[in-house]
Motif scaffolding. Structure first.
Motif, PDB file in Angstrom:
ATOM      1  N   VAL A  33     -17.974  39.140  32.622  1.00  0.00           N
ATOM      2  CA  VAL A  33     -18.793  37.987  32.999  1.00  0.00           C
ATOM      3  C   VAL A  33     -18.258  36.757  32.273  1.00  0.00           C
ATOM      4  CG1 VAL A  33     -21.094  36.970  33.010  1.00  0.00           C
ATOM      5  CG2 VAL A  33     -20.825  39.426  33.348  1.00  0.00           C
ATOM      6  N   LEU A  34     -17.862  35.749  33.059  1.00  0.00           N
ATOM      7  CA  LEU A  34     -17.407  34.471  32.517  1.00  0.00           C
ATOM      8  C   LEU A  34     -18.553  33.482  32.645  1.00  0.00           C
ATOM      9  CD1 LEU A  34     -15.206  32.482  31.510  1.00  0.00           C
ATOM     10  CD2 LEU A  34     -14.597  32.137  33.916  1.00  0.00           C
ATOM     11  N   ARG A  35     -19.002  32.932  31.508  1.00  0.00           N
ATOM     12  CA  ARG A  35     -20.076  31.922  31.496  1.00  0.00           C
ATOM     13  C   ARG A  35     -19.488  30.589  31.066  1.00  0.00           C
ATOM     14  NH1 ARG A  35     -23.066  36.347  29.546  1.00  0.00           N
ATOM     15  NH2 ARG A  35     -24.677  36.925  31.029  1.00  0.00           N
ATOM     16  N   ILE A  36     -19.638  29.609  31.937  1.00  0.00           N
ATOM     17  CA  ILE A  36     -19.149  28.265  31.665  1.00  0.00           C
ATOM     18  C   ILE A  36     -20.361  27.369  31.460  1.00  0.00           C
ATOM     19  CG2 ILE A  36     -17.758  26.356  32.542  1.00  0.00           C
ATOM     20  CD1 ILE A  36     -16.536  28.527  34.501  1.00  0.00           C
ATOM     21  N   PRO A  37     -20.559  26.863  30.243  1.00  0.00           N
ATOM     22  CA  PRO A  37     -21.718  25.991  30.011  1.00  0.00           C
ATOM     23  C   PRO A  37     -21.519  24.629  30.668  1.00  0.00           C
ATOM     24  CG  PRO A  37     -20.358  26.103  28.051  1.00  0.00           C
ATOM     25  CD  PRO A  37     -19.750  27.052  29.052  1.00  0.00           C
ATOM     26  N   PRO A  38     -22.579  23.837  30.784  1.00  0.00           N
ATOM     27  CA  PRO A  38     -22.422  22.488  31.328  1.00  0.00           C
ATOM     28  C   PRO A  38     -21.342  21.732  30.552  1.00  0.00           C
ATOM     29  CG  PRO A  38     -24.739  23.009  31.043  1.00  0.00           C
ATOM     30  CD  PRO A  38     -23.962  24.117  30.398  1.00  0.00           C
ATOM     31  N   GLN A  39     -20.486  21.047  31.273  1.00  0.00           N
ATOM     32  CA  GLN A  39     -19.379  20.331  30.651  1.00  0.00           C
ATOM     33  C   GLN A  39     -19.688  18.852  30.421  1.00  0.00           C
ATOM     34  OE1 GLN A  39     -16.283  21.997  29.696  1.00  0.00           O
ATOM     35  NE2 GLN A  39     -17.836  23.591  29.931  1.00  0.00           N
ATOM     36  N   SER A  40     -20.859  18.418  30.861  1.00  0.00           N
ATOM     37  CA  SER A  40     -21.281  17.036  30.644  1.00  0.00           C
ATOM     38  C   SER A  40     -22.793  17.022  30.467  1.00  0.00           C
ATOM     39  CB  SER A  40     -20.879  16.154  31.827  1.00  0.00           C
ATOM     40  OG  SER A  40     -21.611  16.503  32.973  1.00  0.00           O
ATOM     41  N   GLU A  41     -23.325  15.871  30.145  1.00  0.00           N
ATOM     42  CA  GLU A  41     -24.768  15.730  29.923  1.00  0.00           C
ATOM     43  C   GLU A  41     -25.575  16.102  31.169  1.00  0.00           C
ATOM     44  OE1 GLU A  41     -27.575  12.013  28.960  1.00  0.00           O
ATOM     45  OE2 GLU A  41     -25.915  12.299  27.547  1.00  0.00           O
ATOM     46  N   ASN A  42     -25.052  15.758  32.339  1.00  0.00           N
ATOM     47  CA  ASN A  42     -25.726  16.059  33.596  1.00  0.00           C
ATOM     48  C   ASN A  42     -25.048  17.225  34.320  1.00  0.00           C
ATOM     49  OD1 ASN A  42     -27.662  15.637  35.646  1.00  0.00           O
ATOM     50  ND2 ASN A  42     -26.181  14.473  36.837  1.00  0.00           N
ATOM     51  N   GLY A  43     -24.416  18.112  33.570  1.00  0.00           N
ATOM     52  CA  GLY A  43     -23.674  19.223  34.156  1.00  0.00           C
ATOM     53  C   GLY A  43     -24.544  20.423  34.459  1.00  0.00           C
ATOM     54  N   PHE A  44     -23.892  21.486  34.921  1.00  0.00           N
ATOM     55  CA  PHE A  44     -24.590  22.719  35.256  1.00  0.00           C
ATOM     56  C   PHE A  44     -23.775  23.918  34.793  1.00  0.00           C
ATOM     57  CE2 PHE A  44     -22.073  21.326  38.837  1.00  0.00           C
ATOM     58  CZ  PHE A  44     -21.427  22.468  39.288  1.00  0.00           C
ATOM     59  N   GLN A  45     -24.472  24.998  34.506  1.00  0.00           N
ATOM     60  CA  GLN A  45     -23.829  26.226  34.049  1.00  0.00           C
ATOM     61  C   GLN A  45     -23.354  27.039  35.242  1.00  0.00           C
ATOM     62  OE1 GLN A  45     -25.646  28.594  30.899  1.00  0.00           O
ATOM     63  NE2 GLN A  45     -25.334  30.410  32.160  1.00  0.00           N
ATOM     64  N   VAL A  46     -22.187  27.647  35.103  1.00  0.00           N
ATOM     65  CA  VAL A  46     -21.625  28.501  36.153  1.00  0.00           C
ATOM     66  C   VAL A  46     -21.345  29.864  35.549  1.00  0.00           C
ATOM     67  CG1 VAL A  46     -19.685  28.814  37.738  1.00  0.00           C
ATOM     68  CG2 VAL A  46     -20.578  26.532  37.301  1.00  0.00           C
ATOM     69  N   GLU A  47     -21.553  30.895  36.348  1.00  0.00           N
ATOM     70  CA  GLU A  47     -21.292  32.257  35.902  1.00  0.00           C
ATOM     71  C   GLU A  47     -20.512  32.985  36.993  1.00  0.00           C
ATOM     72  OE1 GLU A  47     -24.457  34.313  33.655  1.00  0.00           O
ATOM     73  OE2 GLU A  47     -24.218  35.879  35.175  1.00  0.00           O
ATOM     74  N   LEU A  48     -19.446  33.664  36.589  1.00  0.00           N
ATOM     75  CA  LEU A  48     -18.666  34.495  37.499  1.00  0.00           C
ATOM     76  C   LEU A  48     -18.696  35.913  36.968  1.00  0.00           C
ATOM     77  CD1 LEU A  48     -15.704  32.053  37.868  1.00  0.00           C
ATOM     78  CD2 LEU A  48     -17.041  32.872  39.770  1.00  0.00           C
ATOM     79  N   GLU A  49     -19.179  36.835  37.781  1.00  0.00           N
ATOM     80  CA  GLU A  49     -19.224  38.234  37.392  1.00  0.00           C
ATOM     81  C   GLU A  49     -18.169  38.984  38.193  1.00  0.00           C
ATOM     82  OE1 GLU A  49     -22.134  42.142  37.433  1.00  0.00           O
ATOM     83  OE2 GLU A  49     -22.974  40.187  37.921  1.00  0.00           O
ATOM     84  N   CYS A  50     -17.273  39.667  37.491  1.00  0.00           N
ATOM     85  CA  CYS A  50     -16.219  40.431  38.141  1.00  0.00           C
ATOM     86  C   CYS A  50     -16.451  41.915  37.899  1.00  0.00           C
ATOM     87  CB  CYS A  50     -14.846  40.023  37.602  1.00  0.00           C
ATOM     88  SG  CYS A  50     -13.485  40.931  38.361  1.00  0.00           S
ATOM     89  N   THR A  51     -16.513  42.665  38.977  1.00  0.00           N
ATOM     90  CA  THR A  51     -16.624  44.121  38.895  1.00  0.00           C
ATOM     91  C   THR A  51     -15.349  44.710  39.505  1.00  0.00           C
ATOM     92  OG1 THR A  51     -17.691  44.305  41.047  1.00  0.00           O
ATOM     93  CG2 THR A  51     -19.142  43.990  39.131  1.00  0.00           C
ATOM     94  N   GLU A  52     -15.296  46.005  39.614  1.00  0.00           N
ATOM     95  CA  GLU A  52     -14.127  46.660  40.197  1.00  0.00           C
ATOM     96  C   GLU A  52     -13.982  46.340  41.685  1.00  0.00           C
ATOM     97  OE1 GLU A  52     -11.890  48.244  38.423  1.00  0.00           O
ATOM     98  OE2 GLU A  52     -13.061  48.178  36.579  1.00  0.00           O
ATOM     99  N   TYR A  53     -15.039  45.851  42.327  1.00  0.00           N
ATOM    100  CA  TYR A  53     -15.008  45.646  43.767  1.00  0.00           C
ATOM    101  C   TYR A  53     -15.245  44.212  44.210  1.00  0.00           C
ATOM    102  CZ  TYR A  53     -19.815  46.726  42.516  1.00  0.00           C
ATOM    103  OH  TYR A  53     -21.026  46.761  41.881  1.00  0.00           O
ATOM    104  N   GLY A  54     -15.387  43.262  43.282  1.00  0.00           N
ATOM    105  CA  GLY A  54     -15.553  41.880  43.709  1.00  0.00           C
ATOM    106  C   GLY A  54     -15.911  40.926  42.595  1.00  0.00           C
ATOM    107  N   VAL A  55     -15.832  39.631  42.911  1.00  0.00           N
ATOM    108  CA  VAL A  55     -16.227  38.562  41.993  1.00  0.00           C
ATOM    109  C   VAL A  55     -17.402  37.836  42.630  1.00  0.00           C
ATOM    110  CG1 VAL A  55     -15.527  36.422  40.856  1.00  0.00           C
ATOM    111  CG2 VAL A  55     -13.871  38.271  41.126  1.00  0.00           C
ATOM    112  N   TYR A  56     -18.469  37.670  41.850  1.00  0.00           N
ATOM    113  CA  TYR A  56     -19.710  37.054  42.329  1.00  0.00           C
ATOM    114  C   TYR A  56     -19.974  35.758  41.561  1.00  0.00           C
ATOM    115  CZ  TYR A  56     -20.334  41.679  44.298  1.00  0.00           C
ATOM    116  OH  TYR A  56     -20.144  42.838  44.999  1.00  0.00           O
ATOM    117  N   PRO A  57     -19.903  34.591  42.232  1.00  0.00           N
ATOM    118  CA  PRO A  57     -20.179  33.321  41.563  1.00  0.00           C
ATOM    119  C   PRO A  57     -21.663  32.939  41.635  1.00  0.00           C
ATOM    120  CG  PRO A  57     -19.315  32.889  43.733  1.00  0.00           C
ATOM    121  CD  PRO A  57     -19.357  34.394  43.565  1.00  0.00           C
ATOM    122  N   SER A  58     -22.155  32.279  40.592  1.00  0.00           N
ATOM    123  CA  SER A  58     -23.525  31.757  40.602  1.00  0.00           C
ATOM    124  C   SER A  58     -23.613  30.535  39.694  1.00  0.00           C
ATOM    125  CB  SER A  58     -24.531  32.820  40.153  1.00  0.00           C
ATOM    126  OG  SER A  58     -24.266  33.216  38.835  1.00  0.00           O
ATOM    127  N   ALA A  59     -24.615  29.689  39.955  1.00  0.00           N
ATOM    128  CA  ALA A  59     -24.813  28.468  39.164  1.00  0.00           C
ATOM    129  C   ALA A  59     -26.262  28.032  39.261  1.00  0.00           C
ATOM    130  CB  ALA A  59     -23.899  27.348  39.660  1.00  0.00           C
TER     131      ALA A  59
END
Length: 140
Positions: A33-59
């Motif tokens: 699981v890759l978690r990217i925190p907000p990169q600016s004051e008005n930013g948003f967090q993004v999460e990418l979950e990688c399993t053996e069968y796919g990558v699932y993005p969310s924010a």
């Protein structure tokens, strides 16, 4: 570990070195699981979950379609992940629509395969009569 997950990790580690606000990657049995925190004051967090069968993005309530192992080859996945992650921190916008004080629709506008796209996720049941408002977040 599969070549698919290995490709994901390579791109994630390369990407994490370029961020102004540090991201983290957590590895567990069967997933990363890759978690990217907000990169600016008005930013948003993004999460990418990688399993053996796919990558699932969310924010922050939004979730996109899976990059499925049956469709994506590891090299193609790497290129698309780089493009998606670069877009997230440079030009992507997350639009959150509210009814009353509760979110009911999320639209992520980003670059994918050279095109500007708007991926939308929403709730089926929400307060139809609530006062509507919109919040737009950007990591750039």
């Amino acid at each position: 570990m599969s070549e698919f997950r290995n490709s994901f990790r390579n791109v994630a580690e390369e990407f994490m070195a370029s961020l102004s606000v540090a991201a983290e990657i957590k590895s567990e049995k069967g997933r990363d699981v890759l978690r990217i925190p907000p990169q600016s004051e008005n930013g948003f967090q993004v999460e990418l979950e990688c399993t053996e069968y796919g990558v699932y993005p969310s924010a922050e309530g939004w979730h996109g379609g899976c990059w499925d192992v049956t469709v994506w080859k590891p090299k193609d996945l790497e290129a698309s992940l780089r493009e998606f992650l670069n877009s997230i921190v440079t030009d992507a916008e997350l639009e959150i629509c509210y009814s009353g004080s509760k979110p009911y629709k999320w639209i992520l506008r980003h670059t994918f395969e050279g095109q500007r796209v708007a991926d939308e996720t929403g709730l089926i049941f929400f307060n139809w009569f609530g006062r509507r408002s919109i919040e737009i977040k950007c990591n750039a």
